[in-house]
Design a protein around this motif. Structure first.
Motif, PDB file in Angstrom:
ATOM      1  N   ILE A 142      -0.388   4.615   0.915  1.00 16.84           N
ATOM      2  CA  ILE A 142      -0.609   3.556  -0.068  1.00 16.84           C
ATOM      3  C   ILE A 142      -0.834   4.158  -1.454  1.00 16.84           C
ATOM      4  CG2 ILE A 142      -2.210   1.715  -0.770  1.00 16.84           C
ATOM      5  CD1 ILE A 142      -2.541   1.133   2.277  1.00 16.84           C
ATOM      6  N   VAL A 143      -1.620   5.221  -1.527  1.00 17.95           N
ATOM      7  CA  VAL A 143      -1.874   5.889  -2.816  1.00 17.95           C
ATOM      8  C   VAL A 143      -0.577   6.414  -3.408  1.00 17.95           C
ATOM      9  CG1 VAL A 143      -2.940   7.935  -3.860  1.00 17.95           C
ATOM     10  CG2 VAL A 143      -4.280   6.466  -2.357  1.00 17.95           C
ATOM     11  N   ILE A 144       0.234   7.075  -2.599  1.00 19.16           N
ATOM     12  CA  ILE A 144       1.488   7.660  -3.086  1.00 19.16           C
ATOM     13  C   ILE A 144       2.444   6.549  -3.557  1.00 19.16           C
ATOM     14  CG2 ILE A 144       3.564   8.904  -2.367  1.00 19.16           C
ATOM     15  CD1 ILE A 144       1.634  10.643  -0.617  1.00 19.16           C
ATOM     16  N   ILE A 145       2.513   5.465  -2.798  1.00 15.57           N
ATOM     17  CA  ILE A 145       3.388   4.347  -3.189  1.00 15.57           C
ATOM     18  C   ILE A 145       2.894   3.705  -4.471  1.00 15.57           C
ATOM     19  CG2 ILE A 145       4.143   2.022  -2.522  1.00 15.57           C
ATOM     20  CD1 ILE A 145       4.227   3.111   0.403  1.00 15.57           C
TER      21      ILE A 145
END
Length: 148
Positions: A142-145
C-alpha cells in the motif's frame, strides 16, 4: 523479626496470611526459557517488539517536530526516512508494530479465558507469525502504491 539472615534471600521471602514463612518464586528470565518452544519464543518476541515499537515512536516524534519546525528540518527528516537505512528501519518498525499488535490481541484472548489449551496456543502463535508477515507486506504494498 527477620525472616532470614541472608540479605540476598530477603526479597524472595514472604509470609502467608496465616503468618507461615514461604519462599516467593523467582520471575522467569531468558536463561530458563526454551527458545525452541513457540510459546517461549513468542512471549520474548512480544516484549522485544514492544521495546522496539516504543523506541520507534521517538522517530515519529522527530518527524512531527521537524514538520512543525519548518521546511529545513522537515527536509532533513524526510531525507533520512527515504534513505536505505530509514526505509529499512521503517520496514522493521512496521513488522514490530504488527507483531506486537497481533500478539497483544492473543494475550487479550487469554485474559478472557480463551486459548490456554496447547493446540489452540500453537495455532494462535502460528497465526500471529503468519499475520505479521502478511500484514507487513500488505502495508508496504500500500505504501509503495501510494508513493508511486
Amino acid at each position: 523479626m527477620a525472616l532470614t539472615n541472608n540479605a540476598r534471600d530477603a526479597t524472595m521471602m514472604g509470609r502467608r496470611t496465616d503468618g507461615t514463612v514461604i519462599r516467593r518464586p523467582l520471575s522467569p528470565h531468558l536463561q530458563v526459557y526454551d527458545m525452541l518452544q513457540i510459546t517461549s519464543g513468542l512471549s520474548i518476541s512480544h516484549r522485544i517488539t514492544g521495546s522496539i515499537w516504543a523506541g520507534g515512536l521517538l522517530f515519529m516524534v522527530w518527524w512531527l517536530v521537524a514538520a512543525a519546525a519548518g521546511p529545513g528540518p522537515f527536509a532533513t527528516a524526510q531525507w533520512f526516512f527515504s534513505s536505505f537505512l530509514g526505509m529499512l528501519m521503517l520496514f522493521g518498525l512496521s513488522a514490530a508494530a504488527w507483531y506486537h499488535t497481533l500478539a497483544g490481541i492473543r494475550h487479550l484472548m487469554w485474559d478472557v479465558g480463551y486459548g490456554y489449551d496447547l493446540p489452540t496456543t500453537h495455532r494462535t502463535g502460528r497465526a500471529v507469525l503468519i499475520g505479521t508477515g502478511v500484514l507487513t507486506v500488505l502495508t508496504w504494498l500500500i505504501v509503495i502504491i501510494a508513493w508511486g
